[in-house]
Design an enzyme around this catalytic site. Structure first.
Site, PDB file in Angstrom:
ATOM      1  CG  ASP A  10      26.523   8.718   0.919  1.00  0.00           C
ATOM      2  OD1 ASP A  10      27.538   9.259   0.456  1.00  0.00           O
ATOM      3  OD2 ASP A  10      25.371   9.125   0.654  1.00  0.00           O
ATOM      4  CB  SER A  11      27.956  12.578   2.899  1.00  0.00           C
ATOM      5  OG  SER A  11      27.335  12.527   1.625  1.00  0.00           O
ATOM      6  CB  CYS A  73      30.418   8.942   0.201  1.00  0.00           C
ATOM      7  SG  CYS A  73      30.565  10.730   0.151  1.00  0.00           S
ATOM      8  CG  ASN A  74      31.663   9.195  -6.143  1.00  0.00           C
ATOM      9  OD1 ASN A  74      32.338   8.689  -7.010  1.00  0.00           O
ATOM     10  ND2 ASN A  74      30.395   8.870  -5.959  1.00  0.00           N
ATOM     11  CB  CYS A 184      27.942  12.526  -6.903  1.00  0.00           C
ATOM     12  SG  CYS A 184      26.919  12.940  -5.477  1.00  0.00           S
ATOM     13  CG  HIS A 186      22.923  12.579  -3.898  1.00  0.00           C
ATOM     14  ND1 HIS A 186      23.849  12.284  -2.942  1.00  0.00           N
ATOM     15  CD2 HIS A 186      21.885  13.171  -3.247  1.00  0.00           C
ATOM     16  CE1 HIS A 186      23.404  12.690  -1.765  1.00  0.00           C
ATOM     17  NE2 HIS A 186      22.200  13.225  -1.924  1.00  0.00           N
TER      18      HIS A 186
HETATM   19  N1  DGL Z   1      27.165  11.241  -1.632  1.00  0.00           N
HETATM   20  C1  DGL Z   1      28.181  12.228  -1.900  1.00  0.00           C
HETATM   21  C2  DGL Z   1      29.142  11.720  -2.989  1.00  0.00           C
HETATM   22  O1  DGL Z   1      29.019  10.636  -3.477  1.00  0.00           O
HETATM   23  C3  DGL Z   1      27.642  13.550  -2.362  1.00  0.00           C
HETATM   24  C4  DGL Z   1      26.904  14.381  -1.422  1.00  0.00           C
HETATM   25  C5  DGL Z   1      27.755  15.255  -0.534  1.00  0.00           C
HETATM   26  O2  DGL Z   1      28.145  16.367  -0.935  1.00  0.00           O
HETATM   27  O3  DGL Z   1      27.971  14.838   0.592  1.00  0.00           O
HETATM   28  O4  DGL Z   1      30.039  12.426  -3.368  1.00  0.00           O
END
Ligand code: DGL
Length: 268
Positions: A10-11, A73-74, A184, A186
């Site tokens: 993930d990011s 991560c989306n 997302c 999060h």
């Molecule tokens: N985890 C990222 C997602 O699922 C969102 C956070 C980001 O902007 O990197 O999109």
């Protein structure tokens, strides 16, 4: 092959929700997780940059001999899934298809709402994924950028989270949306706040959905870890920067003792 780990990235911290869901559903599988906290967020970056970062991380996971890669991560799934699938010979799956499928299966009413980062929303990936399953369905999208910061700050179930929920979701609700994809990784942490404002909204948590998909794929390809007994898979957590937020979430999902996070810098 069967006892090899599953690679997840993930990011940043959001993918820990996916990591936890996969560990809960498949406790005997070992996991290598990488959160790119030093280059977070991806949601405001260009497609080209998101693809480059995603390729670097996938190459690292591949070098660790993972049996499959889960893009938790989306934003990265929207930008880089096809590229990673064409470059790596192991199964690569992203959260978007799993989320779209679950929303279609649990549809309330005749439209689906999607909230995500700006990059995910502007990619149109959820709209395409939903339409490939249900061509006629109306999809309403809304970026919910502030949700990412609220989660990072631990403000997941307070008045600010409820106000932000109204700000981002009321428009979708007024359009008739009663099935909402938390697009997302999060956002599942805000489920309580969103549900308290919109109790009749069906929330689609992509972490749980992708964990079920991982289970199916492992079974289908005969890649499940079949070690018998109470064997628990090993969890290795890495991040490009160790932040307080990351530490707090790790403790929340995996406890204070045992699983630790190590710093790892990946660059091309
Ligand atoms: N985890 C990222 C997602 O699922 C969102 C956070 C980001 O902007 O990197 O999109």
């Amino acid at each position: 092959m069967m006892d090899k780990p599953i690679g997840i990235f993930d990011s940043g911290i959001g993918g820990l929700t996916v990591c936890k869901a996969i560990h809960d559903i498949l406790p005997s599988e070992s996991i290598i997780y990488f959160g790119d906290t030093a280059r977070f967020p991806y949601g405001t970056r260009s497609r080209e940059t998101i693809i480059r970062y995603s390729k670097e991380i996938a190459a690292y996971l591949y070098s660790r001999k993972v049996k499959m890669i889960v893009i938790a991560c989306n934003t990265s799934s929207a930008a880089a899934l096809d590229t990673l699938r064409s470059e790596f010979s192991i199964p690569v799956i992203g959260v978007i298809d799993a989320g779209a499928r679950a929303a279609c299966n649990r549809l309330k009413g005749n439209s689906i709402g999607v909230i995500g980062t700006r990059a995910t929303v502007s990619s149109g990936s959820y709209v395409r994924a939903i339409h490939s399953i249900r061509p006629g369905i109306k999809v309403h999208q809304q970026h919910a950028t502030l949700f990412v910061s609220l989660t990072e700050e631990g403000m997941t179930d307070n008045e600010i989270a409820r106000l932000a929920s109204r700000e981002y979701i009321q428009g979708l609700y007024d359009e008739g949306v009663r099935t909402l994809i938390l697009g997302c990784t999060h956002f599942p942490m805000l489920k309580m706040a969103i549900s308290s404002v919109y109790p009749d909204m069906e929330l689609i948590d992509t972490g749980i959905e992708i964990a079920l998909e991982v289970k199916d794929i492992l079974r289908e390809k005969n890649l499940e870890n079949k070690t018998s007994g109470d064997y628990k898979g090993k969890i290795e957590l890495y991040a490009s920067d160790i932040t307080d937020t990351l530490q707090r979430l790790k403790d929340m999902f995996f406890g204070r003792n045992g699983t630790t996070i190590e710093k790892l810098i990946i660059n091309g």
